[in-house]
Write a protein that holds these residues in place. Structure first.
Motif, PDB file in Angstrom:
ATOM      1  N   ASP A   1       0.843  -1.187   0.000  1.00 46.35           N
ATOM      2  CA  ASP A   1       0.000   0.000   0.000  1.00 46.35           C
ATOM      3  C   ASP A   1       0.877   1.235   0.000  1.00 46.35           C
ATOM      4  OD1 ASP A   1      -1.970   1.865   0.142  1.00 46.35           O
ATOM      5  OD2 ASP A   1      -2.584   1.399   2.177  1.00 46.35           O
ATOM      6  N   PHE A   2       1.239   1.722  -1.175  1.00 47.38           N
ATOM      7  CA  PHE A   2       2.069   2.905  -1.279  1.00 47.38           C
ATOM      8  C   PHE A   2       1.282   4.084  -1.809  1.00 47.38           C
ATOM      9  CE2 PHE A   2       5.502   0.751   0.233  1.00 47.38           C
ATOM     10  CZ  PHE A   2       5.798  -0.378  -0.487  1.00 47.38           C
ATOM     11  N   GLY A   3      -0.009   4.071  -1.666  1.00 50.54           N
ATOM     12  CA  GLY A   3      -0.805   5.243  -1.987  1.00 50.54           C
ATOM     13  C   GLY A   3      -1.476   5.210  -3.335  1.00 50.54           C
ATOM     14  N   ILE A   4      -1.728   6.394  -3.836  1.00 55.58           N
ATOM     15  CA  ILE A   4      -2.573   6.561  -5.012  1.00 55.58           C
ATOM     16  C   ILE A   4      -1.978   6.007  -6.290  1.00 55.58           C
ATOM     17  CG2 ILE A   4      -3.725   8.595  -4.091  1.00 55.58           C
ATOM     18  CD1 ILE A   4      -1.859  10.254  -5.881  1.00 55.58           C
ATOM     19  N   MET A   5      -0.688   5.777  -6.324  1.00 53.37           N
ATOM     20  CA  MET A   5      -0.046   5.339  -7.554  1.00 53.37           C
ATOM     21  C   MET A   5       0.235   3.841  -7.588  1.00 53.37           C
ATOM     22  SD  MET A   5       0.222   8.046  -9.423  1.00 53.37           S
ATOM     23  CE  MET A   5       1.387   7.546 -10.660  1.00 53.37           C
ATOM     24  N   THR A   6      -0.190   3.117  -6.564  1.00 54.97           N
ATOM     25  CA  THR A   6       0.024   1.681  -6.565  1.00 54.97           C
ATOM     26  C   THR A   6      -0.723   1.083  -7.753  1.00 54.97           C
ATOM     27  OG1 THR A   6       0.208   1.704  -4.182  1.00 54.97           O
ATOM     28  CG2 THR A   6      -0.219  -0.418  -5.192  1.00 54.97           C
ATOM     29  N   MET A   7      -0.094   0.156  -8.443  1.00 57.80           N
ATOM     30  CA  MET A   7      -0.712  -0.379  -9.653  1.00 57.80           C
ATOM     31  C   MET A   7      -0.451  -1.862  -9.784  1.00 57.80           C
ATOM     32  SD  MET A   7       1.855   0.932 -12.593  1.00 57.80           S
ATOM     33  CE  MET A   7       3.378   0.093 -12.907  1.00 57.80           C
ATOM     34  N   TYR A   8      -1.267  -2.500 -10.567  1.00 55.33           N
ATOM     35  CA  TYR A   8      -0.977  -3.862 -10.970  1.00 55.33           C
ATOM     36  C   TYR A   8       0.096  -3.781 -12.038  1.00 55.33           C
ATOM     37  CZ  TYR A   8      -5.123  -5.625  -8.652  1.00 55.33           C
ATOM     38  OH  TYR A   8      -6.055  -5.970  -7.724  1.00 55.33           O
ATOM     39  N   GLY A   9       0.962  -4.730 -12.076  1.00 48.12           N
ATOM     40  CA  GLY A   9       1.992  -4.710 -13.104  1.00 48.12           C
ATOM     41  C   GLY A   9       3.347  -4.913 -12.502  1.00 48.12           C
ATOM     42  N   ASP A  10       4.267  -4.072 -12.859  1.00 46.88           N
ATOM     43  CA  ASP A  10       5.652  -4.227 -12.456  1.00 46.88           C
ATOM     44  C   ASP A  10       5.815  -3.946 -10.962  1.00 46.88           C
ATOM     45  OD1 ASP A  10       8.374  -4.376 -12.243  1.00 46.88           O
ATOM     46  OD2 ASP A  10       8.793  -2.970 -13.868  1.00 46.88           O
ATOM     47  N   TYR A  11       6.224  -4.946 -10.219  1.00 49.84           N
ATOM     48  CA  TYR A  11       6.427  -4.796  -8.778  1.00 49.84           C
ATOM     49  C   TYR A  11       7.517  -3.759  -8.470  1.00 49.84           C
ATOM     50  CZ  TYR A  11      10.703  -7.488  -9.270  1.00 49.84           C
ATOM     51  OH  TYR A  11      11.949  -7.918  -9.633  1.00 49.84           O
ATOM     52  N   LEU A  12       8.379  -3.486  -9.434  1.00 48.28           N
ATOM     53  CA  LEU A  12       9.444  -2.519  -9.198  1.00 48.28           C
ATOM     54  C   LEU A  12       8.895  -1.098  -9.026  1.00 48.28           C
ATOM     55  CD1 LEU A  12      12.330  -3.711 -11.522  1.00 48.28           C
ATOM     56  CD2 LEU A  12      12.216  -3.820  -9.029  1.00 48.28           C
ATOM     57  N   PHE A  13       7.720  -0.825  -9.577  1.00 51.21           N
ATOM     58  CA  PHE A  13       7.108   0.488  -9.347  1.00 51.21           C
ATOM     59  C   PHE A  13       6.806   0.658  -7.864  1.00 51.21           C
ATOM     60  CE2 PHE A  13       3.676   3.501  -8.899  1.00 51.21           C
ATOM     61  CZ  PHE A  13       4.098   4.553  -9.690  1.00 51.21           C
TER      62      PHE A  13
ATOM     63  N   MET B   1       8.135  -1.012  -5.437  1.00 50.15           N
ATOM     64  CA  MET B   1       9.414  -1.034  -4.745  1.00 50.15           C
ATOM     65  C   MET B   1      10.075   0.343  -4.796  1.00 50.15           C
ATOM     66  SD  MET B   1      11.548  -3.059  -3.122  1.00 50.15           S
ATOM     67  CE  MET B   1      11.002  -4.678  -3.614  1.00 50.15           C
ATOM     68  N   ALA B   2      10.065   0.973  -5.973  1.00 48.90           N
ATOM     69  CA  ALA B   2      10.695   2.285  -6.139  1.00 48.90           C
ATOM     70  C   ALA B   2      10.008   3.343  -5.282  1.00 48.90           C
ATOM     71  CB  ALA B   2      10.663   2.699  -7.617  1.00 48.90           C
ATOM     72  N   ILE B   3       8.701   3.365  -5.302  1.00 52.13           N
ATOM     73  CA  ILE B   3       7.978   4.385  -4.544  1.00 52.13           C
ATOM     74  C   ILE B   3       8.092   4.108  -3.051  1.00 52.13           C
ATOM     75  CG2 ILE B   3       5.768   5.575  -4.220  1.00 52.13           C
ATOM     76  CD1 ILE B   3       7.365   5.805  -7.044  1.00 52.13           C
ATOM     77  N   GLY B   4       8.015   2.857  -2.665  1.00 51.03           N
ATOM     78  CA  GLY B   4       8.216   2.504  -1.255  1.00 51.03           C
ATOM     79  C   GLY B   4       9.584   2.927  -0.761  1.00 51.03           C
ATOM     80  N   TRP B   5      10.592   2.738  -1.613  1.00 48.53           N
ATOM     81  CA  TRP B   5      11.950   3.149  -1.261  1.00 48.53           C
ATOM     82  C   TRP B   5      12.008   4.657  -1.042  1.00 48.53           C
ATOM     83  CZ3 TRP B   5      15.217   5.386  -5.407  1.00 48.53           C
ATOM     84  CH2 TRP B   5      16.429   5.855  -4.917  1.00 48.53           C
ATOM     85  N   MET B   6      11.464   5.411  -1.964  1.00 51.46           N
ATOM     86  CA  MET B   6      11.586   6.862  -1.904  1.00 51.46           C
ATOM     87  C   MET B   6      10.745   7.504  -0.803  1.00 51.46           C
ATOM     88  SD  MET B   6      13.906   7.909  -3.854  1.00 51.46           S
ATOM     89  CE  MET B   6      13.597   9.658  -3.727  1.00 51.46           C
ATOM     90  N   ILE B   7       9.558   6.984  -0.542  1.00 53.49           N
ATOM     91  CA  ILE B   7       8.711   7.640   0.461  1.00 53.49           C
ATOM     92  C   ILE B   7       8.986   7.150   1.872  1.00 53.49           C
ATOM     93  CG2 ILE B   7       6.911   8.139  -1.230  1.00 53.49           C
ATOM     94  CD1 ILE B   7       5.242   5.933   0.072  1.00 53.49           C
ATOM     95  N   PHE B   8       9.851   6.149   2.014  1.00 53.43           N
ATOM     96  CA  PHE B   8      10.159   5.623   3.348  1.00 53.43           C
ATOM     97  C   PHE B   8      10.612   6.750   4.283  1.00 53.43           C
ATOM     98  CE2 PHE B   8      12.932   3.636   6.497  1.00 53.43           C
ATOM     99  CZ  PHE B   8      12.043   2.721   7.031  1.00 53.43           C
ATOM    100  N   ASP B   9      11.478   7.619   3.806  1.00 53.23           N
ATOM    101  CA  ASP B   9      11.910   8.783   4.576  1.00 53.23           C
ATOM    102  C   ASP B   9      11.933   9.983   3.636  1.00 53.23           C
ATOM    103  OD1 ASP B   9      12.808  10.349   6.675  1.00 53.23           O
ATOM    104  OD2 ASP B   9      14.898   9.745   6.466  1.00 53.23           O
ATOM    105  N   MET B  10      10.774  10.282   3.087  1.00 56.06           N
ATOM    106  CA  MET B  10      10.622  11.280   2.027  1.00 56.06           C
ATOM    107  C   MET B  10      11.258  12.626   2.363  1.00 56.06           C
ATOM    108  SD  MET B  10       7.076  12.637   0.341  1.00 56.06           S
ATOM    109  CE  MET B  10       6.783  11.286  -0.775  1.00 56.06           C
TER     110      MET B  10
END
Length: 124
Positions: free
Chosen positions: A32-44, A46-55
Motif C-alpha cells: 500500500d504505497f498510496g494513489i499510484m500503486t498499480m498492478y503490473g511491475d512490482y518494481l514500481f 518497490m521504487a515508490i516505497g523506497w523513496m517515500i520511506f523517509d521522504m
C-alpha cells in the motif's frame, strides 16, 4: 492467522488487491504505497516505497541509500535504472497532487528528484 479474501472489501482504507494471501488463506504481505500503486511491475511499488520511506529526511540518516543498496543487492544491479525511472515518473505525475499552488513539501521533493542527474543518467 487465517483470513478470508472478503474481509477488507468493505473498508475504505484497504483495497483487497493490496493484501497478499497465500493458497492457505494466510496473509503473506501488504502492499500500500498510496494513489499510484498499480498492478503490473512490482518494481514500481518497490521504487515508490523506497523513496517515500523517509521522504523528507526526518530520520537524518542515510537510510534511503542503505535501503536502495539492500534492494540492489537482493534484485541485482539491472533494476537500478528502472527504479530511478519510476521515481522520475511518480515525481512528474504527483508533483501537485497535494497543493495546487505547489507550496507543499511533496512538490519540493518531486523537484529534487527531477533535478537528480544520477536518476536521469541511469535511464539513458
Amino acid at each position: 492467522m487465517r483470513i478470508s479474501r472478503g474481509l477488507f472489501s468493505n473498508s475504505w482504507r484497504f483495497f483487497p488487491g493490496n493484501v497478499l494471501i497465500n493458497e492457505d488463506g494466510v496473509i503473506t504481505g501488504i502492499i500500500d504505497f498510496g494513489i499510484m500503486t498499480m498492478y503490473g511491475d512490482y518494481l514500481f511499488d518497490m521504487a515508490i516505497g523506497w523513496m517515500i520511506f523517509d521522504m523528507y529526511d526526518e530520520l537524518k540518516s542515510n537510510i534511503l541509500e542503505r535501503y536502495l543498496e539492500l534492494i540492489i543487492h537482493t534484485l541485482g544491479e539491472e533494476v537500478r535504472g528502472k527504479i530511478y525511472l519510476y521515481v522520475l515518473v511518480y515525481s512528474m505525475v504527483s508533483a501537485n497532487l497535494y497543493a495546487e499552488d505547489c507550496s507543499d513539501g511533496h512538490y519540493q521533493w518531486c523537484v529534487r528528484n527531477l533535478n537528480n542527474n544520477m536518476y536521469w543518467d541511469a535511464i539513458q
